[in-house]
Write a protein that holds these residues in place. Structure first.
Motif, PDB file in Angstrom:
ATOM      1  N   GLN A 101       0.810  -1.219   0.000  1.00  0.00           N
ATOM      2  CA  GLN A 101       0.000   0.000   0.000  1.00  0.00           C
ATOM      3  C   GLN A 101       0.843   1.270   0.000  1.00  0.00           C
ATOM      4  N   ARG A 102       1.922   1.280   0.733  1.00  0.00           N
ATOM      5  CA  ARG A 102       2.793   2.466   0.788  1.00  0.00           C
ATOM      6  C   ARG A 102       3.408   2.755  -0.581  1.00  0.00           C
ATOM      7  N   ILE A 103       3.804   1.709  -1.286  1.00  0.00           N
ATOM      8  CA  ILE A 103       4.376   1.862  -2.625  1.00  0.00           C
ATOM      9  C   ILE A 103       3.298   2.315  -3.600  1.00  0.00           C
ATOM     10  N   GLN A 104       2.097   1.751  -3.489  1.00  0.00           N
ATOM     11  CA  GLN A 104       0.984   2.187  -4.335  1.00  0.00           C
ATOM     12  C   GLN A 104       0.711   3.672  -4.153  1.00  0.00           C
ATOM     13  N   SER A 105       0.719   4.108  -2.918  1.00  0.00           N
ATOM     14  CA  SER A 105       0.478   5.517  -2.614  1.00  0.00           C
ATOM     15  C   SER A 105       1.554   6.403  -3.241  1.00  0.00           C
ATOM     16  N   PHE A 106       2.817   6.004  -3.117  1.00  0.00           N
ATOM     17  CA  PHE A 106       3.912   6.763  -3.703  1.00  0.00           C
ATOM     18  C   PHE A 106       3.751   6.857  -5.219  1.00  0.00           C
ATOM     19  N   ILE A 107       3.497   5.720  -5.865  1.00  0.00           N
ATOM     20  CA  ILE A 107       3.362   5.697  -7.324  1.00  0.00           C
ATOM     21  C   ILE A 107       2.195   6.570  -7.760  1.00  0.00           C
ATOM     22  N   ASN A 108       1.063   6.436  -7.090  1.00  0.00           N
ATOM     23  CA  ASN A 108      -0.100   7.255  -7.449  1.00  0.00           C
ATOM     24  C   ASN A 108       0.187   8.740  -7.300  1.00  0.00           C
ATOM     25  N   THR A 109       0.864   9.112  -6.235  1.00  0.00           N
ATOM     26  CA  THR A 109       1.218  10.520  -6.023  1.00  0.00           C
ATOM     27  C   THR A 109       2.132  11.014  -7.134  1.00  0.00           C
ATOM     28  N   GLN A 110       3.128  10.218  -7.491  1.00  0.00           N
ATOM     29  CA  GLN A 110       4.055  10.618  -8.538  1.00  0.00           C
ATOM     30  C   GLN A 110       3.364  10.712  -9.893  1.00  0.00           C
ATOM     31  N   LEU A 111       2.414   9.816 -10.151  1.00  0.00           N
ATOM     32  CA  LEU A 111       1.666   9.880 -11.406  1.00  0.00           C
ATOM     33  C   LEU A 111       0.852  11.163 -11.494  1.00  0.00           C
ATOM     34  N   VAL A 112       0.250  11.576 -10.381  1.00  0.00           N
ATOM     35  CA  VAL A 112      -0.503  12.831 -10.362  1.00  0.00           C
ATOM     36  C   VAL A 112       0.427  13.995 -10.676  1.00  0.00           C
ATOM     37  N   HIS A 113       1.582  14.046 -10.035  1.00  0.00           N
ATOM     38  CA  HIS A 113       2.537  15.133 -10.273  1.00  0.00           C
ATOM     39  C   HIS A 113       3.051  15.104 -11.710  1.00  0.00           C
ATOM     40  N   ALA A 114       3.315  13.911 -12.249  1.00  0.00           N
ATOM     41  CA  ALA A 114       3.815  13.802 -13.623  1.00  0.00           C
ATOM     42  C   ALA A 114       2.782  14.308 -14.617  1.00  0.00           C
ATOM     43  N   ARG A 115       1.523  13.967 -14.394  1.00  0.00           N
ATOM     44  CA  ARG A 115       0.462  14.426 -15.301  1.00  0.00           C
ATOM     45  C   ARG A 115       0.268  15.933 -15.195  1.00  0.00           C
ATOM     46  N   GLN A 116       0.346  16.453 -13.994  1.00  0.00           N
ATOM     47  CA  GLN A 116       0.226  17.902 -13.817  1.00  0.00           C
ATOM     48  C   GLN A 116       1.387  18.614 -14.499  1.00  0.00           C
ATOM     49  N   ALA A 117       2.579  18.059 -14.419  1.00  0.00           N
ATOM     50  CA  ALA A 117       3.754  18.701 -15.014  1.00  0.00           C
ATOM     51  C   ALA A 117       3.635  18.796 -16.530  1.00  0.00           C
ATOM     52  N   LYS A 118       2.875  17.911 -17.133  1.00  0.00           N
ATOM     53  CA  LYS A 118       2.690  17.945 -18.581  1.00  0.00           C
ATOM     54  C   LYS A 118       1.700  19.020 -19.018  1.00  0.00           C
ATOM     55  N   ASP A 119       0.945  19.559 -18.069  1.00  0.00           N
ATOM     56  CA  ASP A 119      -0.038  20.606 -18.368  1.00  0.00           C
ATOM     57  C   ASP A 119       0.648  21.959 -18.218  1.00  0.00           C
ATOM     58  N   HIS A 120       1.114  22.504 -19.329  1.00  0.00           N
ATOM     59  CA  HIS A 120       1.899  23.743 -19.287  1.00  0.00           C
ATOM     60  C   HIS A 120       1.096  24.917 -18.740  1.00  0.00           C
ATOM     61  N   LEU A 121      -0.188  24.988 -19.055  1.00  0.00           N
ATOM     62  CA  LEU A 121      -1.010  26.074 -18.526  1.00  0.00           C
ATOM     63  C   LEU A 121      -1.082  25.983 -17.007  1.00  0.00           C
ATOM     64  N   LEU A 122      -1.311  24.792 -16.494  1.00  0.00           N
ATOM     65  CA  LEU A 122      -1.362  24.594 -15.046  1.00  0.00           C
ATOM     66  C   LEU A 122      -0.035  24.986 -14.397  1.00  0.00           C
ATOM     67  N   MET A 123       1.076  24.598 -15.026  1.00  0.00           N
ATOM     68  CA  MET A 123       2.393  24.863 -14.446  1.00  0.00           C
ATOM     69  C   MET A 123       2.747  26.351 -14.447  1.00  0.00           C
ATOM     70  N   MET A 124       2.085  27.124 -15.280  1.00  0.00           N
ATOM     71  CA  MET A 124       2.375  28.558 -15.376  1.00  0.00           C
ATOM     72  C   MET A 124       1.337  29.416 -14.652  1.00  0.00           C
ATOM     73  N   THR A 125       0.368  28.774 -13.995  1.00  0.00           N
ATOM     74  CA  THR A 125      -0.709  29.500 -13.329  1.00  0.00           C
ATOM     75  C   THR A 125      -0.489  29.513 -11.823  1.00  0.00           C
ATOM     76  N   PRO A 126      -0.298  30.700 -11.243  1.00  0.00           N
ATOM     77  CA  PRO A 126      -0.129  30.783  -9.790  1.00  0.00           C
ATOM     78  C   PRO A 126      -1.414  30.425  -9.044  1.00  0.00           C
TER      79      PRO A 126
END
Length: 80
Positions: A36-61
């Motif tokens: 479960q701890r590893i699943q949580s880590f992977i899921n968190t990283q996947l969320v951050h990776a997907r957000q990082a691909k959204d350039h508008l999101l990354m440039m919006t304060p």
């Protein structure tokens, strides 16, 4: 449990050296087989990776004037 801690260390090393492996590899597709701890880590990283691909999101304060990178650094998020 020691085995889960060792696996978590391995996942961290993989993510730190090649973050795309978590998203592109069998790691994400077979997530249910991990502790479960590893699943949580992977899921968190996947969320951050997907957000990082959204350039508008990354440039919006946010409401405090911080970009997502500032928030990630403040929260000690692993950046890969």
């Amino acid at each position: 449990d020691i085995e889960a801690r060792i696996r978590m260390q391995v996942i961290n090393v993989i993510y730190d050296s090649r973050p795309e492996e978590i998203e592109d590899n069998a790691i994400a597709s077979n997530i249910q087989q991990y502790h479960q701890r590893i699943q949580s880590f992977i899921n968190t990283q996947l969320v951050h990776a997907r957000q990082a691909k959204d350039h508008l999101l990354m440039m919006t304060p946010d409401g405090n004037g911080r970009l997502p990178l500032h928030t990630a650094l403040q929260n000690n998020v692993r950046l890969g």
